[in-house]
Design a protein around this motif. Sequence first.
Motif: not given
Length: 614
Positions: A155-162, A210-216
């Motif tokens: 989730p952290i890595l996805v938050a960065i790239t998003t 997907f939760p991280a993507i929606l959050s960002v």
Amino acid sequence: MDFDASAKAIIAGVGGKQNIVSLIHCSTRLRFSLSDFDQADLDELKAIDGVLGAVIAGGQCQVIIGNDVVDMFDAVQNELGEVTGQATKGPKQSWGKVVLDFIISVFQPLVPAIAGGGILKALLMLLAMFGWISDSSQTYQILTLVGGAPLYFLPILVAITTAQKLKVNPLVAVSTVGVLILPDLVTMMTKGTQLFGMNVMNVTYSSQVFPAILSVLFYAVMERFFTKYSPKPIRIFFVPMMAMLITAPITLLFLGPLGYVVGEGFVSVILFLNTHLGWVATALLAGALPFMVATGMHKPMIPYVVSTFSTVGKETLYLPASLAHNISESGTCFAIAIRTKDTKMRGVALSAAISALFGITEPALYGVTLQHKRALTSVVIGSVIGGAYVGIVGLAGFTIVGPGLASLPMFVDKSNPANLIHALIGFGLSFVVSFVASLLLWKNETNNEAVKADATTTTSVAAEDLTAPIAGQVLPLSAVPDDVFSQGLIGQGIAVDPSEGRLVAPTDGTIEMVYETKHALGMKTDNGAEILFHIGLDTVQLNGQYFESDVQVGQHVTAGEVLETFDLDKIKAAGYNPITMMVVTNQDNYAVAVDEVTDDQETQSVMNIAKLGV
């Protein structure tokens, strides 16, 4: 190779620094997001030293480099400095391209971390299986945790790239998403907790994407809103405070659970199809991968693979199919290196074969396979047979990396030692089948060209002229914005930018195929040439809407007879390019000569086909 000189030429080829919005790279390609894709000169890019090919696909301009991609990326980055292009400039892209570009930009940068950690864990299991290290030792356990860290903190890595893709503050975005995996909050959710009087769903968010993507995505909206309406003196703390204050609760109550359900459902659908189609799905995917990789359309598989790993810890469709395809590319190229009489081709094929053996297939695809129909056939044969085997035995991969000789530990399964054995058998089967097929099918082009050049004097030739199958601007296939046609992968022929929605027979023949979605059909001329008509690009997605077929399979037609009608205006309004292709698919038996025409010439000759050896 002078990387600096090539880097300058590449930047110029994509329209200059001012046209570049962003740049990333994968294992073999530079991936440019551009303000105006019309400014990219693909022919100019392909001619640059060190460039194997160039395509516009998936909402990106992709420049294929091969094994030197990191050096070339660094050289381009040094030339670019700070990218100044603006995504808002240039022609509007379709929603499909925008979504695809977003998916690739978010997931592609994750692969190295996940692959590195996964291979580390696989090597540790392999060492434990051989008894060289105890799986109960603290060293083993700590190193296993190191290998598992990228997936746990996904989730952290996805938050960065998003956040990088959306151009918002990545540190604040990571802080917001990090709430989902805070140990104290995880404990509270496990016991049951409420926020603003509403129950917070107990979800394990580690390894979720997907939760991280929606959050960002929601955070980006909040950040831009408060940046626009807050006073400048307090923005430094007020914007992140308010964005976090609103985004974190919304994520915990709604977006997080929604993303979790979406991810689980996404994986369930794929697993359902894989379960019910079984080995057939793996074999078909393996056979299709040469075309998917060539156009970059294999990248949308990454979200599925990542989601599958986070859910079940392994993947049984894409990675096994990739193993069969990668090794088939290698086997084909090794065979061609032996058979060819062209010294330059031998060097290219040998280099590409070694690269593909280690899981990097673009040099093989663009340097050999896609340029030679017989080579492509050999790859598909090896891929399908190898894919069928690994599908039947249920081969599973345990990390996201291009399957190859060095990455075979990705198939180590501590609970099923036979999994690695099946991978080795699939490896060998794909290599041998493609190698033998290529040895048997390959023909040196010098001989073919000599036959075609001397056809009029050494053979009796049955020739006929074909008229344009549709009214409109006649164009060369190279003008078609689709590599499958523009590079002649299916066959040689012409394209027409239609001015009306009526497809007619260019000569006498028999209808052999009418595609169920009616966007394509095939006929065999009375002279034996097999012709494919393809109306529009990606129009298969219309599922037959706006098309009406006037013929049936087995029906004999005469020149000028209507084969199909379609609503040109509605196809354009739906966002599809209506360019129509007419290609000869059995071109090994025919010399195809395309007339130089530029005007509407529905009743005049646009192409001559001559049967060889008659």
